[in-house]
Design a protein around this motif. Structure first.
Motif, PDB file in Angstrom:
ATOM      1  N   TRP A 142       0.833  -1.212   0.000  1.00 55.44           N
ATOM      2  CA  TRP A 142       0.000   0.000   0.000  1.00 55.44           C
ATOM      3  C   TRP A 142       0.865   1.258   0.000  1.00 55.44           C
ATOM      4  CZ3 TRP A 142      -2.961  -3.894  -0.531  1.00 55.44           C
ATOM      5  CH2 TRP A 142      -4.317  -3.724  -0.819  1.00 55.44           C
ATOM      6  N   GLN A 143       2.007   1.219   0.686  1.00 55.55           N
ATOM      7  CA  GLN A 143       2.910   2.363   0.651  1.00 55.55           C
ATOM      8  C   GLN A 143       3.425   2.605  -0.763  1.00 55.55           C
ATOM      9  OE1 GLN A 143       3.944   4.510   2.943  1.00 55.55           O
ATOM     10  NE2 GLN A 143       3.373   3.636   4.913  1.00 55.55           N
ATOM     11  N   ARG A 144       3.640   1.547  -1.497  1.00 57.42           N
ATOM     12  CA  ARG A 144       4.248   1.648  -2.824  1.00 57.42           C
ATOM     13  C   ARG A 144       3.229   1.853  -3.940  1.00 57.42           C
ATOM     14  NH1 ARG A 144       8.397  -2.960  -5.083  1.00 57.42           N
ATOM     15  NH2 ARG A 144       8.082  -2.687  -7.327  1.00 57.42           N
ATOM     16  N   GLU A 145       2.115   1.134  -3.885  1.00 55.40           N
ATOM     17  CA  GLU A 145       1.189   1.105  -5.012  1.00 55.40           C
ATOM     18  C   GLU A 145      -0.041   1.994  -4.855  1.00 55.40           C
ATOM     19  OE1 GLU A 145       2.047  -0.517  -7.694  1.00 55.40           O
ATOM     20  OE2 GLU A 145       3.806  -1.449  -6.786  1.00 55.40           O
ATOM     21  N   MET A 146      -0.408   2.335  -3.614  1.00 54.70           N
ATOM     22  CA  MET A 146      -1.729   2.912  -3.407  1.00 54.70           C
ATOM     23  C   MET A 146      -1.737   4.373  -2.963  1.00 54.70           C
ATOM     24  SD  MET A 146      -3.820   0.711  -4.398  1.00 54.70           S
ATOM     25  CE  MET A 146      -5.261   1.630  -3.871  1.00 54.70           C
ATOM     26  N   ARG A 147      -0.597   5.032  -2.958  1.00 50.88           N
ATOM     27  CA  ARG A 147      -0.579   6.425  -2.517  1.00 50.88           C
ATOM     28  C   ARG A 147      -1.412   7.328  -3.425  1.00 50.88           C
ATOM     29  NH1 ARG A 147       2.889   8.140   1.332  1.00 50.88           N
ATOM     30  NH2 ARG A 147       4.373   6.633   2.172  1.00 50.88           N
ATOM     31  N   ARG A 148      -1.382   7.067  -4.724  1.00 51.56           N
ATOM     32  CA  ARG A 148      -2.112   7.915  -5.674  1.00 51.56           C
ATOM     33  C   ARG A 148      -3.504   7.374  -5.992  1.00 51.56           C
ATOM     34  NH1 ARG A 148       1.082   7.661 -10.783  1.00 51.56           N
ATOM     35  NH2 ARG A 148      -0.425   9.186 -11.543  1.00 51.56           N
ATOM     36  N   ARG A 149      -3.802   6.166  -5.561  1.00 51.42           N
ATOM     37  CA  ARG A 149      -5.075   5.509  -5.865  1.00 51.42           C
ATOM     38  C   ARG A 149      -5.256   5.287  -7.372  1.00 51.42           C
ATOM     39  NH1 ARG A 149      -5.726   9.112  -1.808  1.00 51.42           N
ATOM     40  NH2 ARG A 149      -6.839   8.510   0.091  1.00 51.42           N
ATOM     41  N   VAL A 150      -4.144   5.213  -8.091  1.00 58.81           N
ATOM     42  CA  VAL A 150      -4.217   4.990  -9.532  1.00 58.81           C
ATOM     43  C   VAL A 150      -4.428   3.513  -9.848  1.00 58.81           C
ATOM     44  CG1 VAL A 150      -1.739   4.656  -9.943  1.00 58.81           C
ATOM     45  CG2 VAL A 150      -3.168   5.727 -11.717  1.00 58.81           C
ATOM     46  N   TYR A 151      -4.301   2.672  -8.824  1.00 58.06           N
ATOM     47  CA  TYR A 151      -4.618   1.253  -8.948  1.00 58.06           C
ATOM     48  C   TYR A 151      -5.823   0.915  -8.075  1.00 58.06           C
ATOM     49  CZ  TYR A 151       0.006   0.648 -11.060  1.00 58.06           C
ATOM     50  OH  TYR A 151       1.100   0.732 -11.881  1.00 58.06           O
ATOM     51  N   VAL A 152      -6.510  -0.142  -8.461  1.00 62.74           N
ATOM     52  CA  VAL A 152      -7.621  -0.666  -7.671  1.00 62.74           C
ATOM     53  C   VAL A 152      -7.228  -2.062  -7.198  1.00 62.74           C
ATOM     54  CG1 VAL A 152     -10.044  -1.338  -7.653  1.00 62.74           C
ATOM     55  CG2 VAL A 152      -9.302   0.621  -9.030  1.00 62.74           C
ATOM     56  N   PRO A 153      -7.076  -2.278  -5.894  1.00 63.61           N
ATOM     57  CA  PRO A 153      -6.729  -3.615  -5.407  1.00 63.61           C
ATOM     58  C   PRO A 153      -7.927  -4.548  -5.528  1.00 63.61           C
ATOM     59  CG  PRO A 153      -7.115  -2.140  -3.560  1.00 63.61           C
ATOM     60  CD  PRO A 153      -7.216  -1.303  -4.799  1.00 63.61           C
ATOM     61  N   ARG A 154      -7.685  -5.741  -6.058  1.00 58.96           N
ATOM     62  CA  ARG A 154      -8.770  -6.708  -6.219  1.00 58.96           C
ATOM     63  C   ARG A 154      -8.279  -8.107  -5.877  1.00 58.96           C
ATOM     64  NH1 ARG A 154     -12.772  -4.825  -9.784  1.00 58.96           N
ATOM     65  NH2 ARG A 154     -13.904  -6.757  -9.403  1.00 58.96           N
ATOM     66  N   LEU A 155      -9.205  -8.940  -5.461  1.00 60.35           N
ATOM     67  CA  LEU A 155      -8.961 -10.364  -5.270  1.00 60.35           C
ATOM     68  C   LEU A 155      -9.557 -11.089  -6.465  1.00 60.35           C
ATOM     69  CD1 LEU A 155      -9.891 -10.542  -1.501  1.00 60.35           C
ATOM     70  CD2 LEU A 155      -7.605 -10.857  -2.449  1.00 60.35           C
ATOM     71  N   LEU A 156      -8.703 -11.747  -7.252  1.00 60.84           N
ATOM     72  CA  LEU A 156      -9.139 -12.365  -8.495  1.00 60.84           C
ATOM     73  C   LEU A 156      -8.626 -13.800  -8.594  1.00 60.84           C
ATOM     74  CD1 LEU A 156      -8.431  -9.442 -10.998  1.00 60.84           C
ATOM     75  CD2 LEU A 156     -10.647 -10.125 -10.070  1.00 60.84           C
ATOM     76  N   PRO A 157      -9.356 -14.655  -9.298  1.00 63.52           N
ATOM     77  CA  PRO A 157      -8.891 -16.036  -9.477  1.00 63.52           C
ATOM     78  C   PRO A 157      -7.713 -16.102 -10.442  1.00 63.52           C
ATOM     79  CG  PRO A 157     -10.916 -15.671 -10.696  1.00 63.52           C
ATOM     80  CD  PRO A 157     -10.694 -14.434  -9.880  1.00 63.52           C
TER      81      PRO A 157
END
Length: 244
Positions: A142-157
């Motif tokens: 989250w420190q690396r990928e989510m600061r800008r919220r340009v990604y959406v974290p998802r749980l996927l198969p």
């Protein structure tokens, strides 16, 4: 705790390990979109817990966690893991569709990095994180990928060998200003050839990704074409400089 070869999250929407028709996961047999449970104390995060992008909004069971990676996290994960294996995610493909204004570019001259966009399939690397390391891994991600919220974290198969698991991954946020969309290869090459950020030239990101994919036996034809276009832009620029 999930045992060896088991997923920490199981989807029971269709009575299978992973539901092909939705991205939801089951919590002890019932859907619970608001709960995250893991061992250890709470982890300080750049996002408050009431933020819709906070990882407490994911539905993780206590146990080991699979993380599907497709870009720089493949060759520089930044978290402790117990196992790494090739993996396949269907329904999304890797694309240089995210503007980078820090690591591979600047605010005035943003570079491009990879995101998962809709359609196709993506071969990457899955990391299995042991239960006790999950809190620290989530903090690092989250420190690396989510600061800008340009990604959406998802749980996927995802498919890991002969096994179907649910893994955490990061999709491109199409509603974000940092989403570049589907750029023409010449336009993407011009950006990647010219830009650099805190972690170095943008082209190094592309080269490192291709090197890792090639080592996995994955030939990404589009990325190889993109690198060839970047080299052509660089060669043309060097030629103009020499003629001055």
């Amino acid at each position: 705790m999930a045992g060896a070869g088991q997923c920490a999250v199981r989807c029971r929407c269709a009575g299978a390990d992973a539901c092909r028709r939705c991205d939801r996961v089951a919590d002890r047999g019932r859907l619970n979109p608001s709960g995250l449970r893991h061992s250890g104390a709470s982890v300080p995060l750049p996002l408050p817990q009431d933020d819709p992008f906070h990882y407490s909004r994911l539905n993780l069971l206590r146990g080991d966690l699979w993380i599907f990676t497709y870009g720089s996290l493949m060759w520089d994960p930044g978290f402790r893991y117990a196992r790494t294996v090739p993996a396949l995610l269907r329904g999304y493909h890797r694309a240089f569709c995210i503007y980078s204004n820090r690591f591979r570019g600047t605010v005035s001259a943003p570079g491009l990095v990879l995101g998962l966009d809709h359609g196709g399939a993506c071969k990457g690397t899955a990391y299995k994180v042991a239960t006790g390391d999950v809190p620290a891994a989530l903090e690092a991600l989250w420190q690396r990928e989510m600061r800008r919220r340009v990604y959406v974290p998802r749980l996927l198969p995802v498919t890991v060998g002969a096994q179907r698991c649910v893994a955490l991954t990061f999709l491109a946020n199409r509603a974000h200003d940092g989403y570049a969309g589907r750029l023409a290869i010449d336009a993407a090459a011009a950006i990647i050839a010219a830009c650099r950020g805190e972690r170095g030239p943008n082209v190094d990101y592309l080269v490192n990704t291709l090197r890792h994919l090639d080592a996995l036996g994955v030939h990404d034809h589009h990325l190889h074409r993109l690198l060839a276009a970047v080299r052509a832009v660089q060669a043309a620029g060097a030629g103009r400089h020499q003629r001055r």
